[in-house]
Enzyme design. Structure first.
Site, short mmCIF file in Angstrom:
data_model
loop_
_atom_site.label_atom_id
_atom_site.label_comp_id
_atom_site.label_asym_id
_atom_site.label_seq_id
_atom_site.Cartn_x
_atom_site.Cartn_y
_atom_site.Cartn_z
N ASP B 90 47.22 49.96 30.63
CA ASP B 90 47.34 50.85 31.78
C ASP B 90 48.68 51.58 31.69
O ASP B 90 49.73 50.94 31.58
CB ASP B 90 47.27 50.02 33.08
CG ASP B 90 46.97 50.90 34.30
OD1 ASP B 90 46.53 52.05 34.11
OD2 ASP B 90 47.16 50.43 35.42
N THR B 98 45.90 38.86 37.31
CA THR B 98 45.44 37.48 37.48
C THR B 98 44.05 37.46 38.10
O THR B 98 43.66 38.41 38.79
CB THR B 98 46.36 36.66 38.43
OG1 THR B 98 46.19 37.17 39.78
CG2 THR B 98 47.81 36.72 38.01
N ASN B 154 48.02 41.92 45.52
CA ASN B 154 46.81 42.33 46.23
C ASN B 154 46.34 41.21 47.14
O ASN B 154 46.17 40.08 46.69
CB ASN B 154 45.71 42.67 45.22
CG ASN B 154 46.15 43.77 44.28
OD1 ASN B 154 46.19 44.93 44.65
ND2 ASN B 154 46.55 43.39 43.07
N HIS B 238 47.46 46.53 49.08
CA HIS B 238 47.99 46.76 47.74
C HIS B 238 49.51 46.91 47.90
O HIS B 238 49.98 47.95 48.35
CB HIS B 238 47.34 48.04 47.21
CG HIS B 238 47.59 48.33 45.77
ND1 HIS B 238 48.02 49.56 45.33
CD2 HIS B 238 47.42 47.58 44.66
CE1 HIS B 238 48.11 49.55 44.01
NE2 HIS B 238 47.77 48.36 43.57
#
Lengths: 66, 495
Positions: B90, B98, B154, B238
């Site tokens: 990315d 995870t 998250n 997020h």
């Protein structure tokens, strides 16, 4: 955390005078061990640290991410 | 009573190929991710069907020129591992996300497993390059030269919790938690400012209070609304303002305190926290200060310190857990460690060396600098700052401190090693990981909320997993044990 850290923590709440008294009596051997421990650690870092630090640090450029 | 929370953390690792030939970082990242597969394995495609990274929690979709095309289109490596994690490329970095975890301790284990996976993968990648090339991976968030890359937390939150309340109640928390979330760095991104060392790797890169962006104009509160779960019931919070942590205590508290605070917010058990005036500037100032006692102006004209803000949240959480009378063991451990950490910080935050990264690194920089008579501008100390994050257990300085017992560990190496290949048992990651392990040739794509099977029929079959708390070993363990292959599984599931 190292034992040394906990020793330091305990003495933190004392005032200056008491700290000196403690240092001169029962905590002295622990403090000496702690110094040896730090010395060994720093020796190891001398061993493992990237040899050409200047070049490596200069060349360490990352693309931005999130 | 608050709903069960789930958490996952994604980390973009720094990557460098050192050697005669220049290797661009996208290719290097792809080599690292690709090298981790076993011989004969193929990429498991990522299922993008339910992905909406541009959906905004404030209620609209925004086209964003910075959001890249999906990695499949670029042909970049993407793998989904039997531990339930996603490991892929990315933004020119190898990223490890995870699996979903139900508690902070598990998150520490599967986050540490990511470090070991990166270490292993980088070694394998180097073996594919001509002699004399090294592939070095750092679990950090900046190169100190203007680039930042993310560690995103998250959290699954019920949709009914209003986003405005989350923002108002979390912002002071985000600012003040740098005390344990910060991974520390030499210097600053602000030219002309004298900042020898600061708490956070990421703080200088934040520019706005609320927004959708993650790569430019980074916001303290990110509004991405992509739950990877039933969108009617959940949102995924997020959180992009934290650092990557090596210290297990730091990761445990970063995630554990958030899980508690989110419960407080959901159950409206949090007394209104102080609204901080000019929060982005305050975020920078807290990072640059190192005492957590810097007075911050509030919108109603008072002053409050980061430590006082932390106590506000801690006291509410302690009261809440006591009143609920149902604290999970991990929740009580979070409270105990949180309180001890704040008490230590009241004396001197530098005493957190051995528990949080910035203080551990700062102590090391001071000791090493003193031995060799180096000031903080010296390249060898910059090297110490960088190599602290090296994931190699024989070379990384954090790793050497850990081996010498100079940082506190919370989980065992046995647990970490096991987590490299096995998923948490009490989230849907278990179903994902176990299907990949048991039916490696029949899973063709995976997403956070789906698996796609090819059982030889005309059409591929997609199994949605919209509830992160379902698909656990308790739910489907017996079922998986009773089937011989994916075709039988799908039949039993009624798809």
């Amino acid at each position: 955390m190292s034992e040394g850290g906990q020793v330091r923590k305990g003495s933190g709440s004392q005032d200056e005078v008491e700290e000196v008294e403690h240092a001169s009596t029962d905590t002295e051997p622990v403090a000496k061990d702690l110094l040896d421990d730090v010395d060994e650690l720093l020796d190891e870092i001398d061993d493992v640290l990237e040899e050409n630090a200047e070049e490596f640090v200069r060349g360490y450029v990352q693309k931005g991410g999130q | 009573m608050a709903t069960p929370k789930f958490v996952g953390v994604e980390t973009e690792y720094g990557i460098t190929v050192d050697g005669p030939r220049e290797v661009n970082p996208v290719l290097a990242s792809s080599l690292v991710v690709g090298a981790y597969r076993q011989a004969g394995d193929r990429d498991v495609r990522w299922d993008h069907t339910d992905e909406h990274p541009m959906r905004d929690a404030r209620g609209y979709d925004t086209p964003d020129p910075h959001e890249p095309v999906t990695d499949d289109e670029l042909g970049l490596a993407n793998t989904v591992l039997t531990n339930g994690a996603r490991f892929y490329v990315d933004h020119a970095h190898p990223e490890y996300a995870t699996p979903e975890c139900s508690n902070a301790r598990d998150l520490v284990i599967w986050d540490k497993a990511g470090e070991r996976i990166l270490e292993d993968a980088a070694r394998r990648a180097a073996a594919t390059l001509p002699a004399g090339h090294r592939v070095l991976v750092h679990k950090n968030n900046t190169d100190g030269k203007g680039a930042a890359y993310g560690t995103h937390e998250n959290y699954l939150v019920p949709r009914e919790v209003p986003f405005g309340r989350l923002t108002r109640h979390l912002q002071p928390f985000f600012l003040s938690r740098l005390l344990y979330v910060g991974a520390g760095r030499l210097g600053t991104e602000f030219r002309g400012e004298d900042v020898p060392f600061q708490m956070s790797q990421r703080a200088d890169f934040f520019e706005v209070e609320v927004g959708l962006e993650t790569t430019l104009k980074r916001p303290l509160m990110n509004t991405r609304d992509e739950p990877h779960a039933d969108p009617e019931r959940y949102r995924r919070l997020h959180v992009i303002n934290g650092d990557a942590n090596l210290c297990e205590v730091a990761t445990f508290l970063k995630v554990g305190t958030m899980l508690l605070v989110l419960d407080l917010i959901e159950d409206q058990a949090l007394p209104e926290p102080p609204a901080i005036h000019r929060p982005v500037q305050a975020f920078h100032a807290i990072s640059h200060d190192l005492t957590s006692r810097i007075p911050l102006a509030t919108e109603d004209g008072r002053k409050v310190t980061p430590l006082e803000i932390q106590w506000h949240y801690f006291e509410a959480a302690a009261r809440y857990v006591k009143e609920q009378g149902r604290a999970a063991p991990w929740a009580q451990e979070v409270l105990d460690r949180w309180e001890a950490l704040l008490a230590t910080a009241e004396q001197d935050p530098r005493r957190l060396a051995g528990q949080v990264d910035w203080a551990t690194k700062l102590e090391l920089l001071e000791q090493y600098g003193e031995r060799h008579g180096l000031d903080f501008g010296h390249d060898r100390l910059k090297m110490v700052d960088l190599q602290y994050h090296d994931v190699r257990q024989d070379k990384g300085l954090y790793q050497r401190l850990a081996a010498r017992g100079r940082v506190e560990r919370l989980v065992s190496e046995v647990e970490i090693r096991a987590a490299m290949t096995t998923p948490p048992t009490d989230t849907r990651a278990w179903f994902r990981g176990e299907c990949l392990r048991r039916f490696p040739t029949q899973v063709v794509a995976a997403g956070w909320d789906s698996l796609v099977f090819d059982t030889g029929r005309d059409a591929l079959q997609r199994v949605p997993m919209m509830e992160p708390g379902r698909g656990t070993r308790e739910h489907v363990g017996d079922l998986l044990d009773s089937v011989a292959d994916a075709a039988e599984l799908l039949q039993a599931l009624g798809t």
